[in-house]
Design a protein around this motif. Structure first.
Motif, PDB file in Angstrom:
ATOM      1  N   LEU A   1       0.849  -1.184   0.000  1.00 26.47           N
ATOM      2  CA  LEU A   1       0.000   0.000   0.000  1.00 26.47           C
ATOM      3  C   LEU A   1       0.882   1.231   0.000  1.00 26.47           C
ATOM      4  CD1 LEU A   1      -2.656  -1.044   2.658  1.00 26.47           C
ATOM      5  CD2 LEU A   1      -2.919  -1.047   0.180  1.00 26.47           C
ATOM      6  N   GLU A   2       0.520   2.208  -0.821  1.00 20.75           N
ATOM      7  CA  GLU A   2       1.329   3.433  -0.915  1.00 20.75           C
ATOM      8  C   GLU A   2       1.500   4.093   0.445  1.00 20.75           C
ATOM      9  OE1 GLU A   2       0.892   6.169  -4.365  1.00 20.75           O
ATOM     10  OE2 GLU A   2      -0.657   4.722  -4.953  1.00 20.75           O
ATOM     11  N   LYS A   3       0.473   4.011   1.295  1.00 19.36           N
ATOM     12  CA  LYS A   3       0.562   4.660   2.606  1.00 19.36           C
ATOM     13  C   LYS A   3       1.566   3.961   3.520  1.00 19.36           C
ATOM     14  CE  LYS A   3      -3.508   2.245   4.326  1.00 19.36           C
ATOM     15  NZ  LYS A   3      -4.865   2.392   4.767  1.00 19.36           N
ATOM     16  N   GLU A   4       1.959   2.705   3.169  1.00 22.91           N
ATOM     17  CA  GLU A   4       2.945   1.988   3.967  1.00 22.91           C
ATOM     18  C   GLU A   4       4.378   2.348   3.578  1.00 22.91           C
ATOM     19  OE1 GLU A   4       2.066  -2.153   3.489  1.00 22.91           O
ATOM     20  OE2 GLU A   4       0.200  -2.015   4.634  1.00 22.91           O
ATOM     21  N   LEU A   5       4.544   2.978   2.425  1.00 17.20           N
ATOM     22  CA  LEU A   5       5.873   3.371   1.963  1.00 17.20           C
ATOM     23  C   LEU A   5       6.230   4.752   2.495  1.00 17.20           C
ATOM     24  CD1 LEU A   5       5.727   2.391  -1.807  1.00 17.20           C
ATOM     25  CD2 LEU A   5       7.072   1.287  -0.033  1.00 17.20           C
ATOM     26  N   PRO A   6       7.488   4.952   2.827  1.00 17.50           N
ATOM     27  CA  PRO A   6       7.890   6.315   3.170  1.00 17.50           C
ATOM     28  C   PRO A   6       7.746   7.194   1.924  1.00 17.50           C
ATOM     29  CG  PRO A   6       9.717   4.761   3.475  1.00 17.50           C
ATOM     30  CD  PRO A   6       8.568   4.003   2.896  1.00 17.50           C
ATOM     31  N   ASN A   7       7.040   8.265   2.049  1.00 11.55           N
ATOM     32  CA  ASN A   7       6.755   9.158   0.934  1.00 11.55           C
ATOM     33  C   ASN A   7       8.044   9.755   0.367  1.00 11.55           C
ATOM     34  OD1 ASN A   7       4.589  10.011  -0.484  1.00 11.55           O
ATOM     35  ND2 ASN A   7       4.270  11.854   0.709  1.00 11.55           N
ATOM     36  N   PRO A   8       8.409   9.442  -0.885  1.00 11.25           N
ATOM     37  CA  PRO A   8       9.630  10.043  -1.440  1.00 11.25           C
ATOM     38  C   PRO A   8       9.413  11.526  -1.728  1.00 11.25           C
ATOM     39  CG  PRO A   8       8.510   8.789  -3.144  1.00 11.25           C
ATOM     40  CD  PRO A   8       7.735   8.577  -1.866  1.00 11.25           C
TER      41      PRO A   8
ATOM     42  N   ASN B   1      12.062  13.170   6.665  1.00 15.22           N
ATOM     43  CA  ASN B   1      11.674  13.298   5.256  1.00 15.22           C
ATOM     44  C   ASN B   1      12.494  12.339   4.407  1.00 15.22           C
ATOM     45  OD1 ASN B   1       9.758  15.669   5.221  1.00 15.22           O
ATOM     46  ND2 ASN B   1      11.483  16.517   6.363  1.00 15.22           N
ATOM     47  N   ASN B   2      11.816  11.593   3.562  1.00 18.32           N
ATOM     48  CA  ASN B   2      12.455  10.607   2.704  1.00 18.32           C
ATOM     49  C   ASN B   2      12.901  11.284   1.406  1.00 18.32           C
ATOM     50  OD1 ASN B   2      13.304   8.142   1.669  1.00 18.32           O
ATOM     51  ND2 ASN B   2      11.282   7.597   0.920  1.00 18.32           N
ATOM     52  N   ILE B   3      13.983  12.043   1.489  1.00 21.97           N
ATOM     53  CA  ILE B   3      14.495  12.776   0.331  1.00 21.97           C
ATOM     54  C   ILE B   3      15.181  11.782  -0.608  1.00 21.97           C
ATOM     55  CG2 ILE B   3      16.010  14.626  -0.480  1.00 21.97           C
ATOM     56  CD1 ILE B   3      13.694  15.605   1.340  1.00 21.97           C
ATOM     57  N   LYS B   4      14.666  11.678  -1.824  1.00 16.32           N
ATOM     58  CA  LYS B   4      15.225  10.764  -2.812  1.00 16.32           C
ATOM     59  C   LYS B   4      15.708  11.480  -4.064  1.00 16.32           C
ATOM     60  CE  LYS B   4      15.187   7.076  -0.595  1.00 16.32           C
ATOM     61  NZ  LYS B   4      16.502   6.597  -0.207  1.00 16.32           N
ATOM     62  N   LEU B   5      15.420  12.772  -4.175  1.00 15.26           N
ATOM     63  CA  LEU B   5      15.830  13.533  -5.353  1.00 15.26           C
ATOM     64  C   LEU B   5      16.224  14.939  -4.924  1.00 15.26           C
ATOM     65  CD1 LEU B   5      16.045  13.899  -8.464  1.00 15.26           C
ATOM     66  CD2 LEU B   5      13.609  14.492  -8.449  1.00 15.26           C
ATOM     67  N   VAL B   6      17.440  15.339  -5.293  1.00 12.24           N
ATOM     68  CA  VAL B   6      17.935  16.692  -5.022  1.00 12.24           C
ATOM     69  C   VAL B   6      18.260  17.315  -6.369  1.00 12.24           C
ATOM     70  CG1 VAL B   6      19.755  18.069  -3.946  1.00 12.24           C
ATOM     71  CG2 VAL B   6      18.886  16.023  -2.784  1.00 12.24           C
ATOM     72  N   ILE B   7      17.684  18.478  -6.608  1.00 11.71           N
ATOM     73  CA  ILE B   7      17.870  19.180  -7.878  1.00 11.71           C
ATOM     74  C   ILE B   7      18.496  20.543  -7.611  1.00 11.71           C
ATOM     75  CG2 ILE B   7      16.628  20.323  -9.769  1.00 11.71           C
ATOM     76  CD1 ILE B   7      14.534  18.042  -9.503  1.00 11.71           C
ATOM     77  N   ILE B   8      19.541  20.867  -8.353  1.00 13.67           N
ATOM     78  CA  ILE B   8      20.135  22.201  -8.325  1.00 13.67           C
ATOM     79  C   ILE B   8      19.991  22.748  -9.745  1.00 13.67           C
ATOM     80  CG2 ILE B   8      22.113  23.639  -7.737  1.00 13.67           C
ATOM     81  CD1 ILE B   8      21.499  21.844  -5.425  1.00 13.67           C
TER      82      ILE B   8
ATOM     83  N   ASP C   1      25.659   9.673  -1.633  1.00 14.23           N
ATOM     84  CA  ASP C   1      26.266   8.445  -1.126  1.00 14.23           C
ATOM     85  C   ASP C   1      25.656   7.989   0.195  1.00 14.23           C
ATOM     86  OD1 ASP C   1      27.970   8.245  -3.278  1.00 14.23           O
ATOM     87  OD2 ASP C   1      29.719   9.013  -2.215  1.00 14.23           O
ATOM     88  N   LEU C   2      25.504   8.892   1.134  1.00 10.91           N
ATOM     89  CA  LEU C   2      25.047   8.520   2.466  1.00 10.91           C
ATOM     90  C   LEU C   2      23.551   8.262   2.567  1.00 10.91           C
ATOM     91  CD1 LEU C   2      27.163  10.851   4.797  1.00 10.91           C
ATOM     92  CD2 LEU C   2      27.575   8.446   4.190  1.00 10.91           C
ATOM     93  N   HIS C   3      22.780   8.923   1.712  1.00 10.44           N
ATOM     94  CA  HIS C   3      21.322   8.860   1.852  1.00 10.44           C
ATOM     95  C   HIS C   3      20.622   8.235   0.642  1.00 10.44           C
ATOM     96  CE1 HIS C   3      21.672  11.013   5.570  1.00 10.44           C
ATOM     97  NE2 HIS C   3      22.438  11.902   4.965  1.00 10.44           N
ATOM     98  N   ASN C   4      21.412   7.654  -0.248  1.00  9.72           N
ATOM     99  CA  ASN C   4      20.851   6.939  -1.387  1.00  9.72           C
ATOM    100  C   ASN C   4      19.829   7.773  -2.143  1.00  9.72           C
ATOM    101  OD1 ASN C   4      20.583   4.727  -3.112  1.00  9.72           O
ATOM    102  ND2 ASN C   4      18.876   3.901  -1.932  1.00  9.72           N
ATOM    103  N   CYS C   5      20.234   8.970  -2.508  1.00 13.41           N
ATOM    104  CA  CYS C   5      19.341   9.829  -3.283  1.00 13.41           C
ATOM    105  C   CYS C   5      20.034  10.242  -4.587  1.00 13.41           C
ATOM    106  CB  CYS C   5      18.895  11.053  -2.479  1.00 13.41           C
ATOM    107  SG  CYS C   5      20.208  12.167  -1.981  1.00 13.41           S
ATOM    108  N   VAL C   6      19.228  10.666  -5.530  1.00 15.03           N
ATOM    109  CA  VAL C   6      19.727  11.126  -6.814  1.00 15.03           C
ATOM    110  C   VAL C   6      19.945  12.635  -6.732  1.00 15.03           C
ATOM    111  CG1 VAL C   6      19.131  11.421  -9.258  1.00 15.03           C
ATOM    112  CG2 VAL C   6      18.524   9.302  -8.062  1.00 15.03           C
ATOM    113  N   VAL C   7      21.074  13.092  -7.232  1.00 14.62           N
ATOM    114  CA  VAL C   7      21.355  14.522  -7.301  1.00 14.62           C
ATOM    115  C   VAL C   7      21.464  14.893  -8.776  1.00 14.62           C
ATOM    116  CG1 VAL C   7      22.957  16.379  -6.717  1.00 14.62           C
ATOM    117  CG2 VAL C   7      22.556  14.520  -5.079  1.00 14.62           C
ATOM    118  N   LEU C   8      20.598  15.800  -9.203  1.00 15.20           N
ATOM    119  CA  LEU C   8      20.634  16.291 -10.581  1.00 15.20           C
ATOM    120  C   LEU C   8      21.070  17.744 -10.580  1.00 15.20           C
ATOM    121  CD1 LEU C   8      17.254  14.971 -12.035  1.00 15.20           C
ATOM    122  CD2 LEU C   8      19.519  14.041 -12.392  1.00 15.20           C
ATOM    123  N   VAL C   9      22.028  18.050 -11.428  1.00 12.10           N
ATOM    124  CA  VAL C   9      22.480  19.440 -11.551  1.00 12.10           C
ATOM    125  C   VAL C   9      22.409  19.852 -13.011  1.00 12.10           C
ATOM    126  CG1 VAL C   9      23.967  19.358  -9.531  1.00 12.10           C
ATOM    127  CG2 VAL C   9      24.926  18.790 -11.748  1.00 12.10           C
TER     128      VAL C   9
END
Length: 143
Positions: free
Chosen positions: A25-32, A92-99, A135-143
């Motif tokens: 269930l989507e509600k069981e997943l940490p919200n990205p 907060n389940n940060i999975k995407l960082v955009i600059i 690296d530490l938080h397994n997120c994607v960084v887009l620049v």
């Protein structure tokens, strides 16, 4: 910028697909969530809504899961990137960082050959922070 906007939408689409394929269930997943650091004033929430609608996703849901910060100079840009770790520690389940855009503030502040070394050193520190986040938080960084 359009690719960056679409990436915010795609994060939510991928989460939804994952929930469906794993029978979770989507509600069981940490919200990205996404973090969008805007250095040029080009972030457009109405464009996110359009893109989400076109993909069959609730655009407001995408916006609700996107932190947006407007950086007016390189110091603000670097500070916002450093504060992302606080957002993660806050649950907060940060999975995407955009600059968007990585270098514009640096180019505007450090003009001329005489400032090139200083600009490159500062930009290098900023990139190291972003690399550590990925690296530490397994997120994607887009620049």
């Amino acid at each position: 910028t359009q690719i960056m906007h679409q990436s915010c939408v795609n994060l939510q689409i991928a989460s939804k697909i994952f929930a469906e394929t794993e029978n979770v269930l989507e509600k069981e997943l940490p919200n990205p969530k996404s973090v969008y650091i805007d250095t040029e004033g080009t972030f457009r929430p109405e464009r996110i809504l359009q893109m989400a609608e076109g993909a069959g996703v609730d655009g407001q849901y995408v916006l609700d899961n996107t932190f947006v910060a407007r950086a007016y100079n390189s110091d603000m840009q670097m500070l916002f990137a450093e504060k992302i770790e606080d957002l993660i520690k806050g649950g907060n389940n940060i999975k995407l960082v955009i600059i968007d855009s990585l270098t514009s503030a640096f180019r505007n502040e450090f003009t001329g050959r005489g400032k090139l070394a200083e600009r490159q050193q500062k930009l290098g520190r900023h990139m190291a922070t972003l690399n550590k986040l990925a690296d530490l938080h397994n997120c994607v960084v887009l620049v």
